[in-house]
Motif scaffolding. Structure first.
Motif, mmCIF file in Angstrom:
data_model
loop_
_atom_site.group_PDB
_atom_site.id
_atom_site.type_symbol
_atom_site.label_atom_id
_atom_site.label_comp_id
_atom_site.label_asym_id
_atom_site.label_seq_id
_atom_site.Cartn_x
_atom_site.Cartn_y
_atom_site.Cartn_z
ATOM 1 N N ARG A 171 -6.682 -1.706 -6.739
ATOM 2 C CA ARG A 171 -6.976 -1.327 -5.510
ATOM 3 C C ARG A 171 -5.777 -1.749 -4.564
ATOM 4 O O ARG A 171 -5.768 -2.936 -4.643
ATOM 5 C CB ARG A 171 -8.405 -1.497 -4.976
ATOM 6 N N ARG A 172 -5.203 -0.744 -3.849
ATOM 7 C CA ARG A 172 -4.126 -1.362 -2.950
ATOM 8 C C ARG A 172 -4.828 -1.729 -1.723
ATOM 9 O O ARG A 172 -5.852 -1.330 -1.146
ATOM 10 C CB ARG A 172 -3.404 -0.163 -2.577
ATOM 11 N N LYS A 173 -4.394 -3.302 -1.431
ATOM 12 C CA LYS A 173 -4.908 -3.691 0.034
ATOM 13 C C LYS A 173 -4.224 -2.836 0.965
ATOM 14 O O LYS A 173 -3.037 -2.834 1.279
ATOM 15 C CB LYS A 173 -4.660 -5.051 0.051
ATOM 16 N N ARG A 174 -4.840 -2.320 2.095
ATOM 17 C CA ARG A 174 -4.601 -1.465 2.978
ATOM 18 C C ARG A 174 -4.812 -2.272 4.401
ATOM 19 O O ARG A 174 -5.805 -2.594 4.727
ATOM 20 C CB ARG A 174 -5.377 -0.156 3.320
ATOM 21 N N THR A 175 -3.514 -2.580 5.009
ATOM 22 C CA THR A 175 -3.457 -3.183 6.404
ATOM 23 C C THR A 175 -2.935 -2.093 7.395
ATOM 24 O O THR A 175 -2.182 -1.402 7.153
ATOM 25 C CB THR A 175 -2.872 -4.448 6.244
ATOM 26 N N SER A 176 -3.244 -2.551 8.605
ATOM 27 C CA SER A 176 -2.759 -2.021 9.780
ATOM 28 C C SER A 176 -1.716 -2.596 10.476
ATOM 29 O O SER A 176 -1.638 -3.898 10.477
ATOM 30 C CB SER A 176 -3.964 -1.390 10.800
#
Length: 102
Positions: free
Chosen positions: A4-9
């Protein structure tokens, strides 16, 4: 099992990031000798500054996001052939007009 890709803002706005990149590219270009690499870097800096300006134009003044209306499901950006020719749909379905005199 897939990763799973780590999603950050992002911590800063798009406009701030574009202006930061433009400033860094401009500074880097001033230290380079004249040539195509410097010219390309100056073009990227200019394009980033222009993109930041366009982002400012399109952003609301108060900083809140704009709620855009949804398009209807029948929306078609490409006009039908009958519409392009200025004909109504029924005459376009009849086919080309033939000379009745022959």
């Amino acid at each position: 099992m897939s990763k799973r890709r780590k999603r950050t803002s992002p911590t800063s706005s798009l406009r701030e990031r574009l202006l930061q990149f433009a400033a860094q590219a401009q500074a880097a270009a001033t230290t380079m000798p004249a040539g195509t690499a410097r010219s390309d870097l100056l073009k990227k800096a200019s394009a980033s500054a222009t993109a930041a300006e366009i982002d400012r134009w399109l952003s609301p003044a108060d900083g809140n996001s704009v709620q855009r209306p949804a398009r209807p499901s029948t929306f078609s950006p490409i006009p039908r052939r009958a519409d392009r020719q200025g004909l109504d749909r029924s005459s376009a379905e009849q086919g080309p007009l033939r000379d009745q005199a022959s």
